[in-house]
Design an enzyme around this catalytic site. Structure first.
Site, PDB file in Angstrom:
ATOM      1  N   LYS A 111       7.845  49.915 -25.620  1.00 53.41           N
ATOM      2  CA  LYS A 111       7.216  50.694 -24.549  1.00 53.41           C
ATOM      3  C   LYS A 111       8.245  51.698 -24.022  1.00 53.41           C
ATOM      4  O   LYS A 111       9.317  51.310 -23.534  1.00 53.41           O
ATOM      5  CB  LYS A 111       6.814  49.727 -23.436  1.00 53.41           C
ATOM      6  CG  LYS A 111       5.470  50.006 -22.819  1.00 53.41           C
ATOM      7  CD  LYS A 111       5.104  48.821 -21.936  1.00 53.41           C
ATOM      8  CE  LYS A 111       3.959  49.125 -21.028  1.00 53.41           C
ATOM      9  NZ  LYS A 111       3.892  48.161 -19.936  1.00 53.41           N
TER      10      LYS A 111
HETATM   11  C1  E4P Z   1       0.775  48.317 -18.423  1.00 53.21           C
HETATM   12  O1  E4P Z   1       1.245  48.609 -19.499  1.00 53.21           O
HETATM   13  C2  E4P Z   1       1.370  48.716 -17.152  1.00 53.21           C
HETATM   14  O2  E4P Z   1       2.713  48.360 -17.099  1.00 53.21           O
HETATM   15  C3  E4P Z   1       0.615  48.148 -16.005  1.00 53.21           C
HETATM   16  O3  E4P Z   1      -0.770  48.202 -16.269  1.00 53.21           O
HETATM   17  C4  E4P Z   1       0.952  48.778 -14.680  1.00 53.21           C
HETATM   18  O4  E4P Z   1       0.094  48.280 -13.697  1.00 53.21           O
HETATM   19  P1  E4P Z   1       0.374  48.442 -12.134  1.00 53.21           P
HETATM   20  O5  E4P Z   1       0.135  49.873 -11.769  1.00 53.21           O
HETATM   21  O6  E4P Z   1      -0.593  47.521 -11.485  1.00 53.21           O
HETATM   22  O7  E4P Z   1       1.802  48.050 -11.918  1.00 53.21           O
END
Ligand code: E4P
Length: 221
Positions: free
Chosen positions: A87
Site C-alpha cells: 500500500k
Molecule cells: C483502507 O485501505 C483505508 O486505510 C481505510 O479504509 C481508511 O478508513 P478511515 O478513513 O476510516 O480511517
C-alpha cells in the site's frame, strides 16, 4: 463487489473468514497500532494463514522516499508473497515506487486517493488497486461516492485494469451505493459487515419459527 475487511484485529478476520464472505484484508498503520500489534510481519503472516489461499492483504509503507518505499515494499512482499499487496500513498513518490515494484511483479494498492485525477494517474502508473476514501471526503463536505463513480466511469471508458476499492466506509449505505456504482471491492470495518447482515425481521422470524416448531410437536429426523 468483493468484500475486504479493513482491520488488523485477528478475531474479526477469523469471524469474517468463517462466514466465507471475506475476500481480502486491508491494513494501515493506524489499524495495526489500534489493534495493539508490535510485529507487523507476524500479523500479516497470521492473517494470511486465516484467509483463503492467495487472498490479498494490503500492507502499508510509512516511508517517504522512493528508495525507502521500494525497499519496504520488497521486504513486506517477502513476508507472504502469495498475499501481500503493498500500500503506497497517492503522491509522486508512490507512483514512482509502483513502477519500481512492478519490475519484481509486486502489486500495489494506492491509498489516500481523494480525486478522479489522482486515480487516473495511479492507473497509468500500473497500480492493481486504487482506494478512494469515501468517508474522509464526506467528512469535509465533499461527495465521496461521486469520486468513486467518476473513477469507475473513467477506468471503464479507457479500459484500465485497475480495480477500485471503496475505502473509508462509514456505514452500510456506503456499501450499497459502492456496489451500485460498480466498485470492484469495498473494504469495510468488521462492525459494518455485522450491520450489513443484521436485520430485526430476520431475528424475529428465526425466533418465531423456533417457537412454532417447538409447539407443533413435529419431528425432522
Ligand atoms: C483502507 O485501505 C483505508 O486505510 C481505510 O479504509 C481508511 O478508513 P478511515 O478513513 O476510516 O480511517
Amino acid at each position: 463487489m468483493r468484500i475486504f475487511l479493513d482491520t488488523a484485529v485477528i478475531e474479526e478476520i477469523k469471524k469474517g473468514a468463517a462466514m466465507g464472505v471475506v475476500h481480502g484484508v486491508t491494513t494501515n498503520p493506524t489499524l495495526v497500532a489500534r489493534a495493539g500489534h508490535k510485529d507487523y510481519k507476524a500479523v500479516v503472516r497470521e492473517i494470511a494463514a486465516i484467509l483463503p489461499e492467495a487472498a490479498p492483504i494490503s500492507v502499508e509503507v510509512v516511508s517517504e522516499t522512493v528508495a525507502d518505499m521500494v525497499a519496504d515494499g520488497k521486504r513486506f512482499y517477502a513476508w507472504a508473497p502469495d498475499n501481500v499487496i503493498v500500500k503506497l500513498p497517492t503522491n509522486a513518490e508512490g507512483l514512482q515506487a509502483t513502477r519500481e515494484l512492478a519490475k519484481d511483479g509486486i502489486q500495489v494498492n494506492m491509498t489516500l486517493c481523494f480525486s478522479a485525477n489522482q486515480a487516473l494517474l495511479a492507473a497509468h502508473a500500473g497500480v492493481t488497486y486504487i482506494s478512494p476514501f469515501l468517508g474522509r471526503l464526506d467528512d469535509i463536505g465533499h461527495d465521496g461516492m461521486q469520486v468513486v463513480k467518476d473513477i469507475i466511469e473513467i477506468y471503464d471508458m479507457y479500459g484500465f485494469a485497475t480495480e477500485v476499492i471503496a475505502a473509508s466506509i462509514r456505514h452500510p449505505l456506503h456499501c450499497i451505493a459502492a456496489a451500485k456504482a460498480g466498485a470492484h471491492i469495498a473494504t469495510i470495518p468488521f462492525k459494518i459487515l455485522e450491520q450489513m447482515l443484521k436485520h430485526p425481521l430476520t431475528d424475529k422470524g428465526i425466533e418465531q419459527f423456533a417457537e412454532d416448531w417447538a409447539k407443533s410437536g413435529a419431528t425432522n429426523t
